[in-house]
Design a protein around this motif. Structure first.
Motif, PDB file in Angstrom:
ATOM      1  N   PHE A  87       0.646  -1.025  -0.049  1.00 19.58           N
ATOM      2  CA  PHE A  87      -0.340   0.107  -0.076  1.00 19.58           C
ATOM      3  C   PHE A  87       0.254   1.506  -0.021  1.00 19.58           C
ATOM      4  O   PHE A  87       0.760   2.087  -0.748  1.00 19.58           O
ATOM      5  CB  PHE A  87      -0.876   0.132   1.105  1.00 19.58           C
ATOM      6  N   PHE A  88       2.058   1.467   0.761  1.00 28.15           N
ATOM      7  CA  PHE A  88       2.643   2.036   1.138  1.00 28.15           C
ATOM      8  C   PHE A  88       3.651   2.275  -0.832  1.00 28.15           C
ATOM      9  O   PHE A  88       3.755   3.917  -0.956  1.00 28.15           O
ATOM     10  CB  PHE A  88       3.929   2.058   2.120  1.00 28.15           C
ATOM     11  N   GLN A  89       3.644   1.360  -1.115  1.00 28.34           N
ATOM     12  CA  GLN A  89       4.760   1.379  -2.546  1.00 28.34           C
ATOM     13  C   GLN A  89       3.316   1.732  -3.707  1.00 28.34           C
ATOM     14  O   GLN A  89       4.045   2.815  -4.085  1.00 28.34           O
ATOM     15  CB  GLN A  89       4.528   0.313  -3.070  1.00 28.34           C
ATOM     16  N   ILE A  90       2.158   1.674  -3.345  1.00 32.65           N
ATOM     17  CA  ILE A  90       1.421   2.600  -3.920  1.00 32.65           C
ATOM     18  C   ILE A  90       1.252   4.190  -4.006  1.00 32.65           C
ATOM     19  O   ILE A  90       1.365   4.912  -4.948  1.00 32.65           O
ATOM     20  CB  ILE A  90      -0.876   1.962  -3.660  1.00 32.65           C
ATOM     21  N   ILE A  91       1.306   4.876  -2.639  1.00 37.71           N
ATOM     22  CA  ILE A  91       1.914   6.013  -2.519  1.00 37.71           C
ATOM     23  C   ILE A  91       2.748   6.858  -3.052  1.00 37.71           C
ATOM     24  O   ILE A  91       2.832   7.831  -3.242  1.00 37.71           O
ATOM     25  CB  ILE A  91       1.760   6.285  -1.278  1.00 37.71           C
ATOM     26  N   ILE A  92       3.823   5.660  -3.085  1.00 33.30           N
ATOM     27  CA  ILE A  92       4.990   6.538  -2.935  1.00 33.30           C
ATOM     28  C   ILE A  92       5.265   6.253  -4.924  1.00 33.30           C
ATOM     29  O   ILE A  92       5.642   7.475  -5.192  1.00 33.30           O
ATOM     30  CB  ILE A  92       6.374   5.465  -3.258  1.00 33.30           C
ATOM     31  N   SER A  93       4.783   5.902  -5.284  1.00 35.71           N
ATOM     32  CA  SER A  93       4.491   5.708  -7.106  1.00 35.71           C
ATOM     33  C   SER A  93       3.740   6.656  -7.051  1.00 35.71           C
ATOM     34  O   SER A  93       4.349   7.201  -8.117  1.00 35.71           O
ATOM     35  CB  SER A  93       3.552   4.523  -7.306  1.00 35.71           C
ATOM     36  N   ILE A  94       2.877   6.955  -6.662  1.00 37.07           N
ATOM     37  CA  ILE A  94       2.348   8.656  -7.131  1.00 37.07           C
ATOM     38  C   ILE A  94       3.354   9.920  -6.465  1.00 37.07           C
ATOM     39  O   ILE A  94       3.357  10.612  -7.616  1.00 37.07           O
ATOM     40  CB  ILE A  94       0.751   8.832  -6.242  1.00 37.07           C
ATOM     41  N   VAL A  95       4.492   9.995  -5.921  1.00 37.33           N
ATOM     42  CA  VAL A  95       4.933  10.671  -5.138  1.00 37.33           C
ATOM     43  C   VAL A  95       6.013  10.437  -6.425  1.00 37.33           C
ATOM     44  O   VAL A  95       6.952  11.990  -6.090  1.00 37.33           O
ATOM     45  CB  VAL A  95       5.591  10.342  -3.789  1.00 37.33           C
ATOM     46  N   VAL A  96       6.327  10.007  -6.024  1.00 36.74           N
ATOM     47  CA  VAL A  96       8.108   9.381  -7.175  1.00 36.74           C
ATOM     48  C   VAL A  96       7.183  10.331  -8.545  1.00 36.74           C
ATOM     49  O   VAL A  96       7.946  10.251  -9.207  1.00 36.74           O
ATOM     50  CB  VAL A  96       8.416   8.049  -7.129  1.00 36.74           C
ATOM     51  N   GLY A  97       5.978   9.419  -8.982  1.00 38.66           N
ATOM     52  CA  GLY A  97       5.949   9.839 -10.277  1.00 38.66           C
ATOM     53  C   GLY A  97       5.459  11.198 -10.638  1.00 38.66           C
ATOM     54  O   GLY A  97       6.209  11.933 -11.347  1.00 38.66           O
ATOM     55  N   MET A  98       4.832  12.052  -9.191  1.00 37.32           N
ATOM     56  CA  MET A  98       5.075  13.614  -9.826  1.00 37.32           C
ATOM     57  C   MET A  98       6.485  14.161  -9.981  1.00 37.32           C
ATOM     58  O   MET A  98       6.373  14.980 -10.102  1.00 37.32           O
ATOM     59  CB  MET A  98       4.289  14.182  -8.007  1.00 37.32           C
ATOM     60  N   ALA A  99       7.526  13.953  -8.582  1.00 40.46           N
ATOM     61  CA  ALA A  99       8.478  14.370  -8.896  1.00 40.46           C
ATOM     62  C   ALA A  99       9.483  14.078 -10.015  1.00 40.46           C
ATOM     63  O   ALA A  99      10.182  14.585 -10.308  1.00 40.46           O
ATOM     64  CB  ALA A  99       9.562  13.763  -7.426  1.00 40.46           C
ATOM     65  N   ALA A 100       9.286  12.543 -10.519  1.00 42.69           N
ATOM     66  CA  ALA A 100      10.009  12.039 -11.811  1.00 42.69           C
ATOM     67  C   ALA A 100       9.831  12.724 -13.079  1.00 42.69           C
ATOM     68  O   ALA A 100      10.519  12.918 -13.834  1.00 42.69           O
ATOM     69  CB  ALA A 100      10.055  10.242 -11.832  1.00 42.69           C
ATOM     70  N   GLY A 101       8.477  13.006 -13.005  1.00 38.19           N
ATOM     71  CA  GLY A 101       7.649  13.598 -14.229  1.00 38.19           C
ATOM     72  C   GLY A 101       8.053  14.625 -14.269  1.00 38.19           C
ATOM     73  O   GLY A 101       8.352  15.514 -15.553  1.00 38.19           O
TER      74      GLY A 101
END
Length: 464
Positions: free
Chosen positions: A294-308
């Motif tokens: 579940f934390f990975q789902i949240i971090i995927s959003i976070v990293v996606g926003m930053a990496a994008g």
């Protein structure tokens, strides 16, 4: 394609164009393993043993991902900086090198995994009981066969984004996940292939994503790949990998933390009055694995926003448009904080709903009780974790590889591994759960100083 729009277009519009496809791509990539766990959890003949096995093998996919993102994110940052300086030749060379490195590293990783499978499974807690070990070996073998495709697909995803095609990068990942979702229930419930079925479905999806990435590389838009692009130029390879080292260390140090956590769960779970019993021994590992997913789902959003934002930041840094970089940093931090707060509300208010999705109805009451506690304690500082992760990646995009790497290492190794090993000595199994929020609080204190310093540097540049 005219790349100057990265400096001239409105920041909000650029964020939406690049971040949203990146978020979706990373979310879908995360769902590969999560979808497996969902179907495994709801298959009565697998249950918590299968979940525990999935938790054991998960760090091995993260190691492969670490290699992929080091190559891909580093190439993406280098290409963006090169385009900002109008140097397409270096950008092309970086992509060619990334292709060679991703293919070679994927094959090498696969071979190492196959040769050291027993030792690796034991290292990540697979010996918690006999049934968990058996299912871990089965899942591990088939997942390992797909590693070369996984590494190539994940490495090329940010490279494709840097070429100005974030939507294609997203679609290629989504289609791979769709294949996984389609075949998971067929292989697990209809064919009764168990852990092998879950793994084979995942690998089929990874193969499709890799094939689509290879197809795109023959049709790049901004940076044209030529035969000369595949000549490994040491200076460019070194610079690209140095820009991606933070991504690598962020993932690989997460693996170190997982290894510490899994082994502490095995050690202190055996001392627990309930989980020390053979029939319940796998529950803590299965539950913590679910919380991590579940934390990975949240971090995927976070990293996606930053990496994008990496192509935008890199281009503007290369073009000396620090005002845009500062504005983007502000918007990113605010957005990441909002994601973290939303996630916190979910884990604190709906933990029983979350664990219910992962087959709680097929398990004992101890499974649900421990899961509720794990969600509420382990993720109570998730908002700070989101801000920390965004800071790591943004610094990397600015070309501040040293600061980004040090901050990431402090979080994952010094605090992440350190407290995972230390706190269980005093608090037993609960100490494993306390390690995450304590590490995030201390990391945020360090991040705050770096955030303030970065703002001051960008402001001085504006004034000058």
């Amino acid at each position: 394609m005219n790349e100057s729009y990265l400096a001239e277009e409105k920041i909000g519009k650029l964020m939406r164009k690049y971040a949203i496809p990146c978020i979706i791509s990373l979310l879908v990539a995360a769902l590969y393993n999560i979808v497996d766990q969902l179907f495994i959890a709801n298959a009565s003949y697998l249950g918590s043993y299968g979940n525990a096995a999935n938790t054991v093998v998960f760090p091995l996919t993260v190691i492969a991902l670490a290699v992929a993102v080091m190559i891909g994110d580093g190439c993406c940052a280098f290409v963006s900086l090169s385009l900002g300086r109008n140097n397409k030749e270096d950008a092309s060379s970086s992509i060619g090198s990334a292709i060679i490195l991703s293919v070679a590293s994927g094959i090498i990783t696969c071979i190492i995994y196959l040769l050291l499978s027993d030792a690796i499974i034991s290292m990540f807690g697979g010996t918690v009981n006999a049934q968990t070990y058996k299912q871990s070996k089965e899942y591990f073998f088939w997942i390992t066969l797909g590693i070369p495709f996984y590494v190539f697909g994940q490495a090329m995803n940010p490279v494709i984004r840097s070429d100005g095609s974030p939507k294609f990068a997203m679609v290629s990942t989504v289609l791979g996940a769709v294949v996984n979702i389609i075949f998971d229930p067929i292989f697990i419930f209809a064919f009764k292939w168990g852990m092998m079925g879950a793994a084979v479905a995942t690998v089929l999806g990874q193969i499709l994503t890799a094939v689509l990435a290879a197809w795109y590389l023959f049709r790049t838009k901004t940076v044209k790949i030529k035969k000369s692009s595949f000549k490994m130029r040491r200076k460019i390879v070194t610079k690209s990998l140095s820009l991606g080292i933070c991504s690598f260390l962020s993932q690989i140090s997460l693996v170190a933390a997982m290894a510490a956590i899994n082994n502490m769960i095995r050690k202190y779970g055996a001392l627990d009055s309930v989980f020390g019993q053979e029939e319940f021994a796998q529950i803590p590992m299965a539950v913590v694995g679910i919380v991590m997913k579940f934390f990975q789902i949240i971090i995927s959003i976070v990293v996606g926003m930053a990496a994008g934002c990496i192509p935008i930041v890199g281009f503007n840094m290369g073009a000396e448009r620090k005002d845009n970089v500062k504005s983007l940093f502000t918007r990113l931090l605010i957005s990441e904080a909002c994601v973290g707060i939303a996630a916190l509300l979910v884990v604190e208010i709906l933990p029983r709903t979350l664990i219910g999705v992962f087959g709680a109805r097929n398990e004992s009451v101890y499974y649900t009780l421990f899961a509720v506690k794990a969600f509420r304690i382990y993720l109570c500082m998730v908002a700070l974790a989101c801000i920390n992760k965004a800071t790591f990646i943004f610094l990397q995009a600015m070309g501040k590889a040293v600061e980004s790497t040090l901050l990431s290492m402090i979080r994952e190794i010094v605090f992440g591994v350190g407290f995972a090993l230390l706190l269980p000595v005093f608090f037993g199994l609960d100490g494993v759960l306390y390690s995450m929020p304590v590490a995030d609080i201390l990391t945020f204190i360090v991040s705050a100083f770096i955030i303030i310093k970065t703002y001051r540097q960008l402001s001085k540049t504006d004034e000058a």
